[in-house]
Design an enzyme around this catalytic site. Structure first.
Site, PDB file in Angstrom:
ATOM      1  CG  ASP A 483       2.168  -2.571   1.227  1.00 41.75           C
ATOM      2  OD1 ASP A 483       2.761  -1.499   1.417  1.00 41.75           O
ATOM      3  OD2 ASP A 483       1.176  -2.941   1.872  1.00 41.75           O
TER       4      ASP A 483
HETATM    5  C1  BGC Z   1      -2.515  -3.434   1.992  1.00 41.51           C
HETATM    6  C2  BGC Z   1      -2.496  -2.078   1.355  1.00 41.51           C
HETATM    7  C3  BGC Z   1      -1.713  -2.126   0.078  1.00 41.51           C
HETATM    8  C4  BGC Z   1      -2.224  -3.221  -0.832  1.00 41.51           C
HETATM    9  C5  BGC Z   1      -1.392  -3.380  -2.087  1.00 41.51           C
HETATM   10  C6  BGC Z   1      -3.020  -4.451   1.003  1.00 41.51           C
HETATM   11  O1  BGC Z   1      -2.949  -5.706   1.566  1.00 41.51           O
HETATM   12  O2  BGC Z   1      -3.359  -3.398   3.117  1.00 41.51           O
HETATM   13  O3  BGC Z   1      -1.936  -1.141   2.220  1.00 41.51           O
HETATM   14  O4  BGC Z   1      -1.842  -0.894  -0.542  1.00 41.51           O
HETATM   15  O5  BGC Z   1      -2.232  -4.447  -0.143  1.00 41.51           O
HETATM   16  O6  BGC Z   1      -0.130  -3.859  -1.848  1.00 41.51           O
END
Ligand code: BGC
Length: 813
Positions: A483
């Protein structure tokens, strides 16, 4: 240093020192009503949705930490103490907290008075039982006072913390027969109330916080507890609470039990009222009668234990490694259920008001859960798919109460659609239920746009090929799984969200090698499904796109020693030796290795060796190396974190199993298991003081080697790590893998292992599988004997001759 121990026999973690390095919590509840409870009885409860139906107030990021919960105060002469230590923190002669599967048992003893509190949510019940057992363990009579305390939240947890000009006026209660009813806002649009009851006559009560606590007193020193009496206060606005007060006498050896219930009731509009202004209490009374005796509570606890034993029995391993057994048989499965229930909504790090259910997260959570309650997995897949758009893109999150896509975050995370293929195929492989593919499923929750679930998979697949960049690699959109890799964001404004801002997309070339690998893996999965369904034309069409993606990865995705991570907006390489920082990343190396392992061994082995060389550390595999030491506007949020934390170089546990899986695909069982042990909580219990979070569940991240404090974890419980590690260890290391028409046996284990046994309940049939490893190999199945007969392949067929089958597997070259 440890703060307790595992009691495997009882499936509990037993905390013996209440001052754990962080509150160590547990989850109560199975379906609609849930509670979070810490080892000192902090936490809160909610019905279905931690934002919209919060029953009691909890103060996140408060000091002292973990204030607010379901508290009991004992006033014994001049001494005031709480069985859970907090909030009073008087030292006790004995303390123990047993976190078990769906219940928590806290026991305290002081000056010959023992107080044991059992907290749990019975199956099919919208309330939390709090059973208090008081015992005089001394030789003299004891007279003491007991107070309970719950502080009500005014339902909407966000509004409750912000909108005081209104909230200080709305609180309303009713009291009847030892039950305190919280009916705030019931007079208007709400058709639900909560109550806190006790099955015994109280000597007094309080429902107004200030009257009970005193305006300037904390939870540790409520005025009425100090004074030893309640004031029978009735809340009008301000902050309503529920406190029951008792004067108790116990002879030597005598025991007394009080059963409290924190309950939630919803009523149809026409049945809301008993009379004007008086709420209809009939459903509450019925709930109270269900658990008004010790026997009824014991029965409910037995039902809960049966429920869990049944769930866990679907996969049980017997090996010489007790930590592995403990993780696979108990705690990892337990955590998978919790992540399935909560997604990323409510934990001690997730406030319950921000994120609902994630599209990618919930799909991935399924792979650790689907064997436990397939029916619920089925419904979840349909709920998730209903938030997809016609072009295959999808809402990144949806709210569990409404099941509607969350507009605040919207869509544009280009990995999202592919996880639906993972979730759906995992479900079918587990259950054999192909009928799910013909279910009519809406797009964007609009039933006039419904198509079959299979069509949803097709648009998921097509979304990738319809959004390719200049290297024929997938466009990343707002971000892929990571993200924080925001390649179109270019934000200079601290008031902008990295996730929802794209200051540049026009002319964007930003492409993701992680999605490319993911597409080959789940695109191929889609092809295989089409073939299985005899949809040959579609299989051929899809296969050609998968093959093209393999070519693109080979051509544009290789950096010489590892796979690139991405191309940025300008078409520059990310995750390359050419970069000064962030030269190598875990995600693309995991997924491209899984994607190419059968065709391009050399690249894959090299990539995995590079992962070992640059990303491995004492605490697991870090996300990227070197960590970024400054903000790169073209990379986004990833470079905002200090080195070694979160997406900038921490051990982001979620993606470690991707490497374990790739390692087991190429047969390096020692390496795969070594990575497993580094992050599996049971193996690192001894460093609990450094690790900080619970030693029985995974945390999202552990500070990496570039961090100030390597090894320190954060964000425990709600992480995709649970499902992925369960999937990696059960299906790839231990190697028992469901397929459409059978169970594949393909272990990849450390060479020192002589064997192990797995009992797998698959589609209603029990397979007792014994794996022998006489030649001390990592991979390779020489022989499988199924019910006394040799099998031709390493796939155990689905047969229903008996309810139990014996399988003997001999590994070797
Ligand atoms: C989110 C995921 C994401 C991951 C890496 C997590 O906090 O829930 O959807 O893939 O972080 O960014």
């Amino acid at each position: 240093m440890k703060y307790g121990f595992f009691d495997d026999e009882n499936k509990e973690y037993v905390i013996t020192d209440p001052a754990t390095p962080y509150p160590w919590i547990n989850y109560l509840g199975n379906h609609d009503f849930f509670s979070l409870i810490s080892n000192t009885s902090g936490g809160y409860s909610f019905y279905k949705d931690a934002k919209y139906r919060r029953l009691n107030r909890y103060r996140y990021n408060n000091t002292p930490t973990d204030d607010g919960g379901r508290y009991f105060y004992i006033k014994d002469g001049d001494t005031i103490w709480s069985p859970g230590w907090k909030p009073v923190k008087t030292s006790m002669d004995y303390y123990e907290c047993r976190h078990g599967l769906g219940y928590t048992l806290i026991k305290g003893r002081k000056d010959n008075l023992e107080a044991e509190v059992l907290y749990f949510v019975p199956l099919h019940f919208t309330g939390e039982i709090q059973r208090v057992k008081l015992k005089n363990t001394g030789s003299e009579k004891k007279s003491f006072k007991l107070f309970s305390l719950i502080e009500w939240a005014l339902w909407n947890a966000e509004d409750d913390m912000t909108n005081f000009q209104r909230n200080f006026n709305t609180g309303e209660v009713e009291i009847e027969d030892n039950v305190i009813y919280h009916k705030t806002e019931y007079r208007e649009r709400r058709n639900h109330y909560a109550f806190h009851s006790v099955n015994h006559d109280h000597s007094g009560f309080d429902t107004d916080r200030e009257s009970f606590m005193g305006l300037y007193n904390g939870f540790h020193e409520p005025k009425n507890v100090l004074n030893g009496r309640s004031s029978n206060s009735i809340a009008h606005g301000w902050s309503p609470i529920a406190s029951h007060y008792f004067e108790i006498e116990l002879k030597p050896g005598e025991e007394k039990t009080l059963i409290f219930i924190l309950g939630y009731v919803e009523l149809p509009e026409e049945k809301k009222w008993e009379s004007k202004g008086i709420i209809n209490k009939a459903p509450a009374r019925e709930m109270l009668s269900m658990y008004d005796s010790d026997e009824k509570v014991d029965r409910a606890m037995m039902d809960l234990a049966d429920y869990w034993n049944e769930l866990l029995s679907k996969y049980q391993i017997e090996s010489r490694d007790s930590k592995l057994n403990r993780m696979v048989n108990i705690w990892n499965q337990y955590q998978c259920m919790i992540t399935f229930n909560m997604s990323r909504s409510a934990s001690y790090f997730e406030s319950g008001i921000g994120r609902g259910m994630g599209f990618r997260d919930s799909n991935q959570d399924l792979i650790g859960f689907v064997h436990q309650v397939p029916d619920r997995a089925r419904q979840r897949i349909i709920d998730i798919a209903s938030t997809q758009f016609l072009d295959g893109s999808c809402y990144h999150q949806y709210q569990p109460l409404t099941k509607k896509g969350n507009n605040a975050i919207g869509s544009g995370f280009n990995d999202d659609p592919l996880w639906l293929i993972l979730g759906t195929t995992a479900y079918i492989k587990e259950t054999g239920d192909f009928s799910i593919l013909s279910e009519s499923v809406p797009f964007d929750n609009d039933t006039s746009l419904s198509k079959s679930l299979f069509d949803h998979l097709t648009v998921s697949f097509d979304h990738v090929i319809n959004n390719l960049g200049p290297h024929k690699l997938p466009l990343i959109g707002r971000a892929d799984w990571n993200d924080c890799l925001n390649l179109n964001c270019f934000s200079k404004d601290p008031n902008e969200s990295f996730q929802t801002t794209e200051n540049k997309t026009e002319g964007s070339r930003a492409e993701s090698l992680m999605i490319a690998g993911l597409f080959v893996v789940y695109g191929q999965e889609y092809v295989n499904l089409c073939k299985f369904l005899k949809k040959d034309d579609e299989a051929n069409r899809a296969q050609s796109h998968v093959d093209e993606m393999r070519i693109a990865i080979n051509k544009y995705g290789w950096d010489g020693e590892w796979f690139l991570r991405a191309y940025d907006f300008y078409g520059n390489k990310i995750g390359s030796n050419e970069n000064e920082e962030g030269k190598i990343f875990i995600e693309s190396n995991g997924w491209c290795s899984m994607a190419l392992f059968d065709k391009e061994d050399k690249k894959v082995i090299k990539a995995l060796d590079s992962v070992k060389k640059y990303l491995d550390c004492d605490y697991g595999i870090i996300l990227n190396y070197p960590s970024f030491t400054k903000y790169y506007i073209e990379l986004g949020e990833i470079s905002t974190y200090p080195e070694g934390y979160k997406e900038n170089g921490s051990v982001f546990c979620h993606n470690n199993p991707w490497i374990m899986i790739a390692e087991s695909m190429i047969g390096r069982g020692d390496q795969a298991f070594d990575y497993y042990k580094k992050i599996a909580p049971a193996y690192i219990e001894d460093i609990s003081d450094l690790h900080k979070t619970e030693p029985y569940v995974y945390a999202q991240m552990i500070a990496g080697k570039d961090a100030y404090k390597p090894g320190e974890a954060k964000n425990s419980w709600l992480t995709g790590t649970a499902a992925w590690n369960y999937y990696a260890v059960t299906q790839f290391i231990l190697g028992i893998k469901p397929d459409y028409d059978g169970l594949i046996v393909d272990p990849c284990i450390p060479t020192s292992w002589e064997g192990y046994k797995v009992v797998r309940n698959f589609r209603g049939v029990v397979y007792e599988i014994e794996i022998k490893n006489p030649d001390k190999v990592s991979k390779g199945v020489k022989k499988i004997v199924f019910d006394g007969k040799n099998l031709e392949s390493n796939k155990i067929p689905v047969v229903k001759r008996e309810s139990k089958h014996k399988v003997i597997v001999t590994m070797g070259n």
